[in-house]
Design an enzyme around this catalytic site. Structure first.
Site, PDB file in Angstrom:
ATOM      1  N   PRO A 123      91.985  26.810  54.674  1.00 20.09           N
ATOM      2  CA  PRO A 123      92.687  27.959  54.802  1.00 20.09           C
ATOM      3  C   PRO A 123      93.894  28.062  53.737  1.00 20.09           C
ATOM      4  CG  PRO A 123      93.464  26.578  56.654  1.00 20.09           C
ATOM      5  CD  PRO A 123      92.108  26.314  55.980  1.00 20.09           C
ATOM      6  N   CYS A 124      93.599  27.453  52.351  1.00 16.11           N
ATOM      7  CA  CYS A 124      94.913  27.781  51.135  1.00 16.11           C
ATOM      8  C   CYS A 124      95.812  28.519  50.818  1.00 16.11           C
ATOM      9  CB  CYS A 124      93.854  27.780  49.612  1.00 16.11           C
ATOM     10  SG  CYS A 124      92.854  28.903  49.320  1.00 16.11           S
ATOM     11  N   HIS A 125      95.121  30.004  52.044  1.00 13.45           N
ATOM     12  CA  HIS A 125      96.162  31.427  51.999  1.00 13.45           C
ATOM     13  C   HIS A 125      97.115  30.990  52.837  1.00 13.45           C
ATOM     14  CE1 HIS A 125      93.425  32.083  55.696  1.00 13.45           C
ATOM     15  NE2 HIS A 125      94.318  32.297  56.211  1.00 13.45           N
TER      16      HIS A 125
END
Length: 160
Positions: A123-125
């Site tokens: 989850p780099c978001h």
């Protein structure tokens, strides 16, 4: 050369591609150019597609399918830190650098995050600028905002 498989989903007008080896998922993103030599195999990709759709439809908060991840030592360290950001929460690049005991490597951390091959799954978001501003995302800022909104909306639906 290792054989790999791919499929895609359409969500909110966006086509998302995903690919896996026999070991696990290694790519989720908008760019199909890296998948030219993949074998299109919806049946082999069924479990990955189901997990992606469950997440994107707000029915699941995590991924359990195996992944086949590669990268530099720093990238792998950063990817592991990203996986620890809880659903519905965000962290800054500075916080990720501190978490991996490299507080002065904020730019290197940002570069590593930009190389994340598994959008949504890693989850780099959930990483934002220190001012709270949404910064670069290979899926595009609108997709990043939509993922954060999805998690914010659903975070209270899962009490565990």
């Amino acid at each position: 050369m290792e054989k790999f498989y791919d499929d895609s989903i359409q969500i909110a007008g966006e086509k998302i591609y995903f690919a896996a080896t026999d070991k696990g998922l290694f790519y989720v993103g908008k760019n199909e150019e890296n998948l030219q030599s993949a074998t299109h195999d919806p049946e082999k990709m069924r479990k990955y597609k189901a997990e992606l759709l469950a997440y994107l439809n707000g029915e699941s908060i995590n991924f359990t399918s195996p992944i086949d991840l590669s990268g530099t030592a720093l990238q792998l360290e950063v990817f592991e830190a990203l996986k620890k950001i809880p659903y519905g929460e965000t962290r800054t690049y500075t916080e990720i650098a501190a978490q991996i005991n490299r507080p002065k490597a904020v730019r290197a951390v940002g570069t590593a995050i930009g190389k994340n091959p598994l959008l949504v799954v890693i989850p780099c978001h959930r990483v934002i600028g220190k001012t709270g501003k949404l910064t670069g995302y290979s899926g595009g800022i609108p997709m990043k905002q939509a993922l954060l909104n999805l998690e914010k909306t659903n975070v209270n639906q899962f009490p565990f």
